[in-house]
Design an enzyme around this catalytic site. Structure first.
Site, PDB file in Angstrom:
ATOM      1  N   ASP A   1       0.999  -1.189   0.019  1.00 44.66           N
ATOM      2  CA  ASP A   1      -0.050  -0.031   0.041  1.00 44.66           C
ATOM      3  C   ASP A   1       0.709   1.339   0.059  1.00 44.66           C
ATOM      4  OD1 ASP A   1      -2.460   1.231   0.366  1.00 44.66           O
ATOM      5  OD2 ASP A   1      -2.528   1.236   2.284  1.00 44.66           O
TER       6      ASP A   1
ATOM      7  N   HIS B   1      -7.867   9.804   5.054  1.00 42.03           N
ATOM      8  CA  HIS B   1      -7.354   8.771   5.737  1.00 42.03           C
ATOM      9  C   HIS B   1      -7.679   8.934   7.300  1.00 42.03           C
ATOM     10  CE1 HIS B   1      -4.455   7.858   2.296  1.00 42.03           C
ATOM     11  NE2 HIS B   1      -5.295   6.909   2.348  1.00 42.03           N
TER      12      HIS B   1
HETATM   13  O1  G3H Z   1      -4.504   3.003   2.234  1.00 46.89           O
HETATM   14  C1  G3H Z   1      -5.265   2.631   3.150  1.00 46.89           C
HETATM   15  C2  G3H Z   1      -6.483   3.225   3.284  1.00 46.89           C
HETATM   16  O2  G3H Z   1      -6.855   4.305   2.565  1.00 46.89           O
HETATM   17  C3  G3H Z   1      -7.177   3.073   4.614  1.00 46.89           C
HETATM   18  O3  G3H Z   1      -7.663   4.189   5.082  1.00 46.89           O
HETATM   19  O4  G3H Z   1      -7.320   4.248   7.694  1.00 46.89           O
HETATM   20  O5  G3H Z   1      -9.025   5.570   6.869  1.00 46.89           O
HETATM   21  O6  G3H Z   1      -9.468   3.081   6.555  1.00 46.89           O
HETATM   22  P1  G3H Z   1      -8.341   4.346   6.396  1.00 46.89           P
HETATM   23 ZN    ZN Z   2      -4.931   5.043   1.479  1.00 52.48          ZN
END
Ligand code: G3H
Ligand code: ZN
Length: 273
Positions: A80, A176
């Site tokens: 990621d 995020h």
């Molecule tokens: O790349 C990971 C995500 O975009 C997760 O986002 O922590 O807000 O669920 P979040």
């Molecule tokens: Zn993300």
């Protein structure tokens, strides 16, 4: 049974989105996969670079592909939000079937140049690539942005044509981490992005997003939805729920909580038709 690329998973996703869940501790690796198995759903197991280092590259590369192959539904293993091509090249040898190059902080031209280079190197190894265009606000392990810049559909079309990327993370109002107020998503923009882009659309920042927003995003054509923060919070709540001196009981509850959240998110992402 099958460890596949992200592109394979998303090509097959008609009328639903595939959940992409961040493991931030070693135990979350089997737990995310257990949830996929119980839901009989495809899934993407993903880690940030810093989570990969925390878990340990040797532990991750021994564990994740082996466990993913034992799941009876198709699974992709994805790196990621990676901003560093050197780290991405290291990931090529660690069992990842998909990587994200996040060059969204750069100019459009530079983002295209860097993403194109990653696509060339990854595709030569049969690995899928996700990129980001526009800027998603908030903080996620290795990336942070105070600003959110919505993705422009014309730029998106050009970006995908120029890079050959398989999936595109778009900024349409998600962020995020947890939301302070009620998030307002630009679904019209999302629909337009779906119309003009040959890459699969990815929605980041799904933690704390209202269920109806997730459902509507799936209706608008989103194929991959990322969840990280809610898993961390569920894990921590689980730890706090159990007192005593038995680590297996404490961690056991945390692990159950993670499985519950992943299962609920998968069920939600299926209900978009
Ligand atoms: O790349 C990971 C995500 O975009 C997760 O986002 O922590 O807000 O669920 P979040
Ligand atoms: Zn993300």
């Amino acid at each position: 049974m099958s460890l596949v690329t992200m592109k394979d998973l998303l090509d097959r996703a008609e009328g639903y989105a595939v959940g992409a869940f961040n493991a931030s501790t070693p135990d979350m690796i089997p737990d995310i996969l257990t949830a996929a198995e119980r839901e009989q759903a495809p899934c993407i197991l993903q880690v940030s670079w810093s989570a990969l280092i925390f878990i340990g590259t040797a532990v991750f590369s021994a564990l994740a592909p082996e466990l993913a192959r034992r799941v009876s539904t198709p699974v992709a293993i994805h790196l990621d939000h990676c901003t560093d091509i050197g780290q991405i090249e290291q990931a090529f040898g660690l069992g990842f079937t998909s990587v994200m190059i996040d060059a969204s902080r750069l100019t459009l031209e530079e983002n295209i140049r860097v993403t194109r280079e990653v696509v060339r190197k990854a595709h030569a190894r049969g690995i899928s690539v996700e990129a980001e265009l526009g800027r998603i606000g908030g903080t996620e392990d290795d990336v942070s942005s105070d600003v959110s810049t919505f993705t422009d559909p014309d730029e998106a079309r050009w970006f995908v044509e120029q890079t050959g990327v398989d999936a595109l993370a778009v900024a349409v109002g998600t962020a995020h981490g947890l939301y302070r107020g009620k998030p307002k998503l630009d679904f019209q923009r999302l629909r337009r992005l779906h119309e003009v882009s040959d890459a699969h659309l990815v929605l980041h920042g799904a933690s704390g997003l209202p269920d109806e927003a997730v459902t509507e995003a799936v209706r608008c054509g989103v194929k991959k939805i990322n969840v990280a923060t809610e898993l961390k919070l569920a894990w921590l709540e689980g730890v706090r729920e159990v007192s005593g001196d038995d680590p297996r009981k404490v961690l056991g509850r945390a692990r159950e909580r993670v499985v519950e959240v992943v299962r609920a998110k998968i069920a939600l992402m299926r209900g978009g038709t």
